[in-house]
Scaffold this motif. Structure first.
Motif, PDB file in Angstrom:
ATOM      1  N   MET A   1      34.796  41.743  47.127  1.00 34.95           N
ATOM      2  CA  MET A   1      35.038  41.928  45.693  1.00 34.95           C
ATOM      3  C   MET A   1      36.251  41.117  45.221  1.00 34.95           C
ATOM      4  O   MET A   1      36.441  40.939  44.034  1.00 34.95           O
ATOM      5  CB  MET A   1      35.282  43.406  45.393  1.00 34.95           C
ATOM      6  N   PHE A   2      37.076  40.662  46.155  1.00 36.63           N
ATOM      7  CA  PHE A   2      38.255  39.863  45.849  1.00 36.63           C
ATOM      8  C   PHE A   2      39.136  40.563  44.804  1.00 36.63           C
ATOM      9  O   PHE A   2      39.237  40.153  43.662  1.00 36.63           O
ATOM     10  CB  PHE A   2      37.858  38.465  45.375  1.00 36.63           C
ATOM     11  N   ASN A   3      39.759  41.662  45.269  1.00 35.10           N
ATOM     12  CA  ASN A   3      40.719  42.404  44.438  1.00 35.10           C
ATOM     13  C   ASN A   3      40.071  43.034  43.202  1.00 35.10           C
ATOM     14  O   ASN A   3      40.394  42.674  42.063  1.00 35.10           O
ATOM     15  CB  ASN A   3      41.875  41.489  44.018  1.00 35.10           C
ATOM     16  N   TYR A   4      39.171  43.953  43.443  1.00 35.77           N
ATOM     17  CA  TYR A   4      38.527  44.661  42.337  1.00 35.77           C
ATOM     18  C   TYR A   4      39.447  45.800  41.902  1.00 35.77           C
ATOM     19  O   TYR A   4      39.429  46.890  42.469  1.00 35.77           O
ATOM     20  CB  TYR A   4      37.163  45.206  42.772  1.00 35.77           C
ATOM     21  N   LEU A   5      40.266  45.537  40.897  1.00 40.49           N
ATOM     22  CA  LEU A   5      41.249  46.513  40.425  1.00 40.49           C
ATOM     23  C   LEU A   5      41.302  46.518  38.906  1.00 40.49           C
ATOM     24  O   LEU A   5      41.620  45.513  38.257  1.00 40.49           O
ATOM     25  CB  LEU A   5      42.639  46.193  40.984  1.00 40.49           C
ATOM     26  N   GLU A   6      41.018  47.654  38.350  1.00 43.84           N
ATOM     27  CA  GLU A   6      40.985  47.819  36.901  1.00 43.84           C
ATOM     28  C   GLU A   6      42.392  47.713  36.312  1.00 43.84           C
ATOM     29  O   GLU A   6      43.318  48.353  36.800  1.00 43.84           O
ATOM     30  CB  GLU A   6      40.377  49.182  36.560  1.00 43.84           C
ATOM     31  N   PRO A   7      42.588  46.886  35.277  1.00 46.85           N
ATOM     32  CA  PRO A   7      43.891  46.811  34.616  1.00 46.85           C
ATOM     33  C   PRO A   7      44.164  48.112  33.862  1.00 46.85           C
ATOM     34  O   PRO A   7      43.239  48.853  33.545  1.00 46.85           O
ATOM     35  CB  PRO A   7      43.713  45.619  33.647  1.00 46.85           C
ATOM     36  N   PRO A   8      45.443  48.441  33.664  1.00 44.21           N
ATOM     37  CA  PRO A   8      46.643  47.608  33.798  1.00 44.21           C
ATOM     38  C   PRO A   8      47.324  47.695  35.164  1.00 44.21           C
ATOM     39  O   PRO A   8      48.538  47.430  35.294  1.00 44.21           O
ATOM     40  CB  PRO A   8      47.557  48.179  32.717  1.00 44.21           C
ATOM     41  N   ASN A   9      46.574  48.091  36.201  1.00 41.01           N
ATOM     42  CA  ASN A   9      47.168  48.152  37.536  1.00 41.01           C
ATOM     43  C   ASN A   9      47.271  46.754  38.146  1.00 41.01           C
ATOM     44  O   ASN A   9      46.537  45.839  37.757  1.00 41.01           O
ATOM     45  CB  ASN A   9      46.340  49.070  38.428  1.00 41.01           C
ATOM     46  N   ALA A  10      48.170  46.616  39.128  1.00 44.74           N
ATOM     47  CA  ALA A  10      48.433  45.319  39.746  1.00 44.74           C
ATOM     48  C   ALA A  10      48.067  45.362  41.223  1.00 44.74           C
ATOM     49  O   ALA A  10      48.256  46.387  41.884  1.00 44.74           O
ATOM     50  CB  ALA A  10      49.900  44.934  39.579  1.00 44.74           C
ATOM     51  N   PHE A  11      47.549  44.245  41.757  1.00 50.52           N
ATOM     52  CA  PHE A  11      47.256  44.182  43.182  1.00 50.52           C
ATOM     53  C   PHE A  11      48.341  43.388  43.899  1.00 50.52           C
ATOM     54  O   PHE A  11      48.620  42.247  43.593  1.00 50.52           O
ATOM     55  CB  PHE A  11      45.859  43.616  43.460  1.00 50.52           C
ATOM     56  N   TYR A  12      49.005  44.052  44.830  1.00 54.03           N
ATOM     57  CA  TYR A  12      50.023  43.501  45.729  1.00 54.03           C
ATOM     58  C   TYR A  12      51.366  43.194  45.063  1.00 54.03           C
ATOM     59  O   TYR A  12      52.414  43.535  45.609  1.00 54.03           O
ATOM     60  CB  TYR A  12      49.507  42.255  46.454  1.00 54.03           C
ATOM     61  N   GLU A  13      51.362  42.569  43.901  1.00 54.19           N
ATOM     62  CA  GLU A  13      52.614  42.223  43.225  1.00 54.19           C
ATOM     63  C   GLU A  13      52.522  42.596  41.757  1.00 54.19           C
ATOM     64  O   GLU A  13      51.434  42.581  41.164  1.00 54.19           O
ATOM     65  CB  GLU A  13      52.912  40.724  43.375  1.00 54.19           C
ATOM     66  N   PHE A  14      53.644  42.902  41.145  1.00 56.75           N
ATOM     67  CA  PHE A  14      53.645  43.510  39.812  1.00 56.75           C
ATOM     68  C   PHE A  14      53.046  42.625  38.733  1.00 56.75           C
ATOM     69  O   PHE A  14      52.559  43.112  37.711  1.00 56.75           O
ATOM     70  CB  PHE A  14      55.066  43.945  39.416  1.00 56.75           C
ATOM     71  N   GLU A  15      53.061  41.287  38.931  1.00 57.89           N
ATOM     72  CA  GLU A  15      52.534  40.412  37.879  1.00 57.89           C
ATOM     73  C   GLU A  15      51.040  40.104  38.052  1.00 57.89           C
ATOM     74  O   GLU A  15      50.441  39.457  37.192  1.00 57.89           O
ATOM     75  CB  GLU A  15      53.333  39.103  37.840  1.00 57.89           C
ATOM     76  N   ARG A  16      50.431  40.596  39.135  1.00 54.23           N
ATOM     77  CA  ARG A  16      49.022  40.273  39.398  1.00 54.23           C
ATOM     78  C   ARG A  16      48.134  41.347  38.763  1.00 54.23           C
ATOM     79  O   ARG A  16      47.677  42.287  39.417  1.00 54.23           O
ATOM     80  CB  ARG A  16      48.787  40.147  40.898  1.00 54.23           C
ATOM     81  N   ILE A  17      47.921  41.188  37.486  1.00 53.39           N
ATOM     82  CA  ILE A  17      47.138  42.131  36.684  1.00 53.39           C
ATOM     83  C   ILE A  17      46.084  41.347  35.911  1.00 53.39           C
ATOM     84  O   ILE A  17      46.393  40.330  35.275  1.00 53.39           O
ATOM     85  CB  ILE A  17      48.035  42.909  35.697  1.00 53.39           C
ATOM     86  N   TYR A  18      44.848  41.801  35.947  1.00 52.69           N
ATOM     87  CA  TYR A  18      43.807  41.141  35.174  1.00 52.69           C
ATOM     88  C   TYR A  18      44.030  41.379  33.689  1.00 52.69           C
ATOM     89  O   TYR A  18      44.381  42.483  33.262  1.00 52.69           O
ATOM     90  CB  TYR A  18      42.427  41.687  35.542  1.00 52.69           C
ATOM     91  N   SER A  19      43.790  40.341  32.919  1.00 53.79           N
ATOM     92  CA  SER A  19      43.737  40.526  31.465  1.00 53.79           C
ATOM     93  C   SER A  19      42.425  41.216  31.109  1.00 53.79           C
ATOM     94  O   SER A  19      41.517  41.322  31.947  1.00 53.79           O
ATOM     95  CB  SER A  19      43.823  39.176  30.752  1.00 53.79           C
ATOM     96  N   VAL A  20      42.298  41.665  29.890  1.00 53.06           N
ATOM     97  CA  VAL A  20      41.062  42.302  29.451  1.00 53.06           C
ATOM     98  C   VAL A  20      39.880  41.351  29.618  1.00 53.06           C
ATOM     99  O   VAL A  20      38.797  41.736  30.084  1.00 53.06           O
ATOM    100  CB  VAL A  20      41.185  42.762  27.976  1.00 53.06           C
ATOM    101  N   GLU A  21      40.080  40.086  29.281  1.00 58.79           N
ATOM    102  CA  GLU A  21      39.014  39.101  29.390  1.00 58.79           C
ATOM    103  C   GLU A  21      38.664  38.813  30.851  1.00 58.79           C
ATOM    104  O   GLU A  21      37.484  38.690  31.218  1.00 58.79           O
ATOM    105  CB  GLU A  21      39.422  37.804  28.690  1.00 58.79           C
ATOM    106  N   GLN A  22      39.673  38.695  31.708  1.00 57.76           N
ATOM    107  CA  GLN A  22      39.422  38.466  33.131  1.00 57.76           C
ATOM    108  C   GLN A  22      38.637  39.617  33.746  1.00 57.76           C
ATOM    109  O   GLN A  22      37.709  39.408  34.528  1.00 57.76           O
ATOM    110  CB  GLN A  22      40.746  38.278  33.870  1.00 57.76           C
ATOM    111  N   TRP A  23      39.002  40.832  33.406  1.00 56.36           N
ATOM    112  CA  TRP A  23      38.326  42.007  33.937  1.00 56.36           C
ATOM    113  C   TRP A  23      36.872  42.060  33.441  1.00 56.36           C
ATOM    114  O   TRP A  23      35.963  42.398  34.200  1.00 56.36           O
ATOM    115  CB  TRP A  23      39.090  43.261  33.538  1.00 56.36           C
ATOM    116  N   ARG A  24      36.664  41.711  32.194  1.00 54.95           N
ATOM    117  CA  ARG A  24      35.304  41.672  31.652  1.00 54.95           C
ATOM    118  C   ARG A  24      34.462  40.663  32.410  1.00 54.95           C
ATOM    119  O   ARG A  24      33.310  40.938  32.776  1.00 54.95           O
ATOM    120  CB  ARG A  24      35.335  41.310  30.168  1.00 54.95           C
ATOM    121  N   LYS A  25      35.024  39.485  32.689  1.00 52.15           N
ATOM    122  CA  LYS A  25      34.298  38.451  33.406  1.00 52.15           C
ATOM    123  C   LYS A  25      33.973  38.886  34.835  1.00 52.15           C
ATOM    124  O   LYS A  25      32.875  38.621  35.333  1.00 52.15           O
ATOM    125  CB  LYS A  25      35.113  37.153  33.436  1.00 52.15           C
ATOM    126  N   LYS A  26      34.914  39.562  35.463  1.00 53.03           N
ATOM    127  CA  LYS A  26      34.695  40.000  36.841  1.00 53.03           C
ATOM    128  C   LYS A  26      33.563  41.027  36.913  1.00 53.03           C
ATOM    129  O   LYS A  26      32.671  40.934  37.757  1.00 53.03           O
ATOM    130  CB  LYS A  26      35.974  40.589  37.436  1.00 53.03           C
TER     131      LYS A  26
END
Length: 333
Positions: A1-26
């Motif tokens: 899934m390559f980091n399937y994480l719903e925003p506004p949560n971050a994976f591994y580091e605090f700045e690694r958060i999907y935008s709304v558009e990125q999450w929609r695309k994923k």
């Protein structure tokens, strides 16, 4: 899934958060794959948001979904240690996390608290015409070094930092190899024990983070047994061991069209100029057409890799970094 994480949560580091558009695309990319290929049972790796994934796949007709672990959360919103999951169109009648045999782990020289780097999921699925089938979903330890060096340590000279990094890479990579090989070994022991108890068909699928041919994981395809008569050996190897679905497919193709030239296996992962097969589906003899009591046979084997070899940003920008292995099983006539 390559980091399937719903925003506004971050994976591994605090700045690694999907935008709304990125999450929609994923989410759209996953849904489109499921709509196009319609797998009946599918295993997932790198799941940080299982509730979101369950809702997504339910919209594609997967009424059954399971996880056996939860990711680690630090600082309230930073996530680590993603989990594996399974979704099925057929009823999941039992779910369990596979536990390593601690006594055996000790005898192998491992720590008495040895555990899988990611919990292995075993789901018993009620498969048509077959009944209960044990499906294992894995994500074995990666090749990433287990040892990290503080490169900002000002007490070291640049050369000392490089030397320490080299030592950490050599030792840490070997540590990861030991962990990965031990995970496969202890899992295989549990698979054999489960088969002995239930006699149920077996499917092992996931990201192995290793090829099956370099020795570290080759025992997952054990095909020899010493000091046993040939008749007993072949019968028990067939009953308790696993085979690569790709190999079973090649046998089926050769039997049907022996004059056809064999097609090379498609890699599932690319790193720089190199490529390898890291993702596998292994099957018990119940899916081997050459086994007299098998119900199914492998009729097709596909690796979905369009997003890796011919990516289109708008379509594949938030997809995954692995190819997807898909096996088609057909009832034997």
């Amino acid at each position: 899934m390559f980091n399937y994480l719903e925003p506004p949560n971050a994976f591994y580091e605090f700045e690694r958060i999907y935008s709304v558009e990125q999450w929609r695309k994923k989410q759209h990319w996953i849904a489109e794959y499921l709509r196009e290929y319609q797998p009946d049972i599918i295993g997932f790796q790198e799941v940080f948001s299982p509730e979101s994934l369950q809702q997504l796949v339910a919209g594609q007709g997967y009424c059954y979904f399971a996880v056996v672990d939860e990711p680690q959360v630090i600082d309230d919103f930073i996530y680590r240690r993603p989990v594996v999951a399974i979704a099925s169109r057929y009823p999941i009648v039992e779910v369990a996390a596979v536990k390593a045999n601690t006594e055996l782990a000790l005898s192998l020289g491992l720590a008495d608290e040895f555990s899988f780097s990611r919990k292995v999921l075993r789901a018993t699925v009620d498969v048509p015409h077959m009944g209960n089938c044990d499906c294992y979903v894995v994500h074995f330890k990666s090749k990433r070094s287990m040892i990290e060096v503080d490169n900002k340590n000002i007490s070291r000279t640049p050369e000392q930092t490089i030397i320490e990094s080299l030592k950490a890479q050599v030792a840490g990579s070997w540590g990861s190899t030991i962990q990965r090989g031990s995970e496969a070994t202890l899992l295989m022991i549990e698979i054999i024990a489960r088969r002995e108890t239930t006699g149920q068909p077996m499917v092992l699928m996931g990201d192995f983070n290793n090829t099956l041919t370099d020795g570290v994981l080759s025992h997952l395809l054990t095909n020899t047994l010493r000091f046993v008569s040939a008749i007993d050996r072949d019968a028990y190897l067939a009953k308790y061991c696993l085979q690569d679905a790709w190999d079973l497919f090649q046998v089926a193709v050769t039997n049907e069209t022996p004059e056809e030239e064999k097609v090379p296996r498609t890699p599932t992962h690319y790193f720089g100029a190199s490529s390898s097969v890291l993702d596998y589906i292994l099957l018990s003899c119940d899916f081997d057409a050459s086994y007299h009591d098998s119900l199914y046979q492998v009729s097709a084997y596909d690796t979905y890799d369009r997003h890796l070899i011919n990516p289109i940003f708008e379509r594949d920008g938030e997809s995954t970094d692995h190819g997807i292995a898909l096996v088609t099983l057909t009832l034997r006539s």
